[in-house]
Design a protein around this motif. Structure first.
Motif, mmCIF file in Angstrom:
data_model
loop_
_atom_site.group_PDB
_atom_site.id
_atom_site.type_symbol
_atom_site.label_atom_id
_atom_site.label_comp_id
_atom_site.label_asym_id
_atom_site.label_seq_id
_atom_site.Cartn_x
_atom_site.Cartn_y
_atom_site.Cartn_z
ATOM 1 N N SER A 26 66.198 59.888 -105.964
ATOM 2 C CA SER A 26 66.389 59.602 -107.392
ATOM 3 C C SER A 26 67.409 58.493 -107.636
ATOM 4 C CB SER A 26 66.806 60.860 -108.139
ATOM 5 O OG SER A 26 68.088 61.274 -107.717
ATOM 6 N N HIS A 27 68.527 58.526 -106.935
ATOM 7 C CA HIS A 27 69.576 57.544 -107.205
ATOM 8 C C HIS A 27 69.441 56.300 -106.335
ATOM 9 C CE1 HIS A 27 73.424 56.062 -108.583
ATOM 10 N NE2 HIS A 27 73.740 55.825 -107.319
ATOM 11 N N ASP A 28 69.364 56.515 -105.020
ATOM 12 C CA ASP A 28 69.369 55.369 -104.110
ATOM 13 C C ASP A 28 68.070 54.583 -104.148
ATOM 14 O OD1 ASP A 28 71.863 56.267 -103.436
ATOM 15 O OD2 ASP A 28 71.239 57.205 -101.557
ATOM 16 N N LEU A 29 66.956 55.264 -104.245
ATOM 17 C CA LEU A 29 65.670 54.567 -104.217
ATOM 18 C C LEU A 29 65.210 54.156 -105.620
ATOM 19 C CD1 LEU A 29 63.271 53.641 -102.481
ATOM 20 C CD2 LEU A 29 62.244 55.871 -102.895
ATOM 21 N N ILE A 30 65.079 55.145 -106.506
ATOM 22 C CA ILE A 30 64.514 54.841 -107.825
ATOM 23 C C ILE A 30 65.487 54.032 -108.682
ATOM 24 C CG2 ILE A 30 63.681 55.845 -109.993
ATOM 25 C CD1 ILE A 30 62.461 58.112 -108.315
ATOM 26 N N LYS A 31 66.738 54.508 -108.822
ATOM 27 C CA LYS A 31 67.683 53.822 -109.710
ATOM 28 C C LYS A 31 68.135 52.479 -109.140
ATOM 29 C CE LYS A 31 71.677 54.380 -112.566
ATOM 30 N NZ LYS A 31 72.098 55.281 -113.575
ATOM 31 N N ILE A 34 63.856 50.597 -107.699
ATOM 32 C CA ILE A 34 62.604 50.594 -108.463
ATOM 33 C C ILE A 34 62.839 50.401 -109.960
ATOM 34 C CG2 ILE A 34 60.576 51.968 -109.072
ATOM 35 C CD1 ILE A 34 60.801 53.271 -106.281
ATOM 36 N N ASN A 35 63.726 51.215 -110.559
ATOM 37 C CA ASN A 35 63.941 51.173 -112.001
ATOM 38 C C ASN A 35 65.429 51.319 -112.309
ATOM 39 O OD1 ASN A 35 63.771 51.294 -114.762
ATOM 40 N ND2 ASN A 35 62.728 53.271 -114.844
ATOM 41 N N PRO A 36 66.184 50.207 -112.292
ATOM 42 C CA PRO A 36 67.628 50.300 -112.544
ATOM 43 C C PRO A 36 67.990 50.796 -113.949
ATOM 44 C CG PRO A 36 67.052 48.158 -111.607
ATOM 45 C CD PRO A 36 65.778 48.867 -111.933
ATOM 46 N N LYS A 37 67.055 50.733 -114.891
ATOM 47 C CA LYS A 37 67.344 51.129 -116.275
ATOM 48 C C LYS A 37 66.970 52.578 -116.557
ATOM 49 C CE LYS A 37 66.846 46.448 -117.960
ATOM 50 N NZ LYS A 37 66.127 45.531 -118.830
ATOM 51 N N ILE A 38 66.708 53.373 -115.511
ATOM 52 C CA ILE A 38 66.324 54.765 -115.707
ATOM 53 C C ILE A 38 67.489 55.531 -116.342
ATOM 54 C CG2 ILE A 38 67.044 55.530 -113.412
ATOM 55 C CD1 ILE A 38 64.561 57.349 -113.371
ATOM 56 N N THR A 39 67.162 56.443 -117.251
ATOM 57 C CA THR A 39 68.206 57.244 -117.900
ATOM 58 C C THR A 39 68.676 58.351 -116.953
ATOM 59 O OG1 THR A 39 66.618 58.805 -118.835
ATOM 60 C CG2 THR A 39 67.127 56.830 -120.146
ATOM 61 N N GLU A 40 69.785 58.965 -117.302
ATOM 62 C CA GLU A 40 70.283 60.081 -116.485
ATOM 63 C C GLU A 40 69.290 61.246 -116.510
ATOM 64 O OE1 GLU A 40 74.282 61.366 -117.109
ATOM 65 O OE2 GLU A 40 75.057 59.316 -117.063
#
Length: 193
Positions: A26-31, A34-40
């Motif tokens: 969730s944090h290292d790969l996606i945020k 892939i999607n740095p603007k993902i919400t918490e």
């Protein structure tokens, strides 16, 4: 009480691994990638989904084939025993141990252990890829592939010792560091007795 302690140890290890997997995805790969603007909230949802996926994958691998988990644990301990343990021990108790000896020993122990295990259990445990049948009649000196890590550790010790004797000694400051680890300051009278 003993069984409860074992179960608690297994569950705490599994919980730690699941948290590491979910935060890595969730944090290292996606945020991060892939999607740095993902919400918490989105990151938390991704962590929960990845944790569920990891549980399903672990359950499947534990059931198909049934021996996969035991073989993987045996491989992990065999690799650690054959590669890391001798280098750590000789690094603490031998001032003559150098990087060439440690690397050569680790490679020798690791390669011998992996070849032995994969010869009998299949390459990376893929069914029907083993070169010899996994029976006591085929084992070298009757040593099970799941127990070969100790032999790999002895090979590691022998190669590391031999290579460290024929290559340059480590610098004096490294030898002094090893001596300080073996006999820490303040030990005083405990060393003499």
């Amino acid at each position: 009480m003993i069984a409860a302690g074992g179960i608690a140890a297994a569950l705490s290890t599994a919980a730690g691994l699941l948290l590491a997997i979910s935060s890595a995805i969730s944090h290292d790969l996606i945020k991060t990638m892939i999607n740095p603007k993902i919400t918490e909230k989105g990151e938390m949802l991704a962590a929960r989904i990845s944790m569920g996926g990891a549980i399903l994958l672990a359950t499947y691998l534990g059931l198909n084939p049934p021996g996969f988990a035991a073989q993987t644990v045996a491989l992990a301990f065999g690799i650690a025993g054959a590669s890391l343990f001798p280098a750590l021990m000789m690094g603490i108790f031998s001032k003559r141990m150098n990087s060439s000896g440690a690397v050569a020993g680790m490679l020798a122990g690791l390669i011998c252990t992996l070849l032995y295990i994969f010869t009998y259990l299949g390459w990376f445990f893929i069914p029907d890829t083993n070169m010899l049948a996994n029976t006591a009649d085929n084992w070298i000196f009757g040593i099970s592939p799941l127990s070969f890590g100790a032999v790999g550790a002895m090979i590691n010790f022998a190669v590391a010792f031999a290579v460290s004797r024929v290559t340059a000694a480590p610098p004096q400051e490294i030898q002094d560091l090893v001596e300080s680890v073996r006999y820490p300051k303040g030990a005083g009278m405990a060393i003499d007795h």
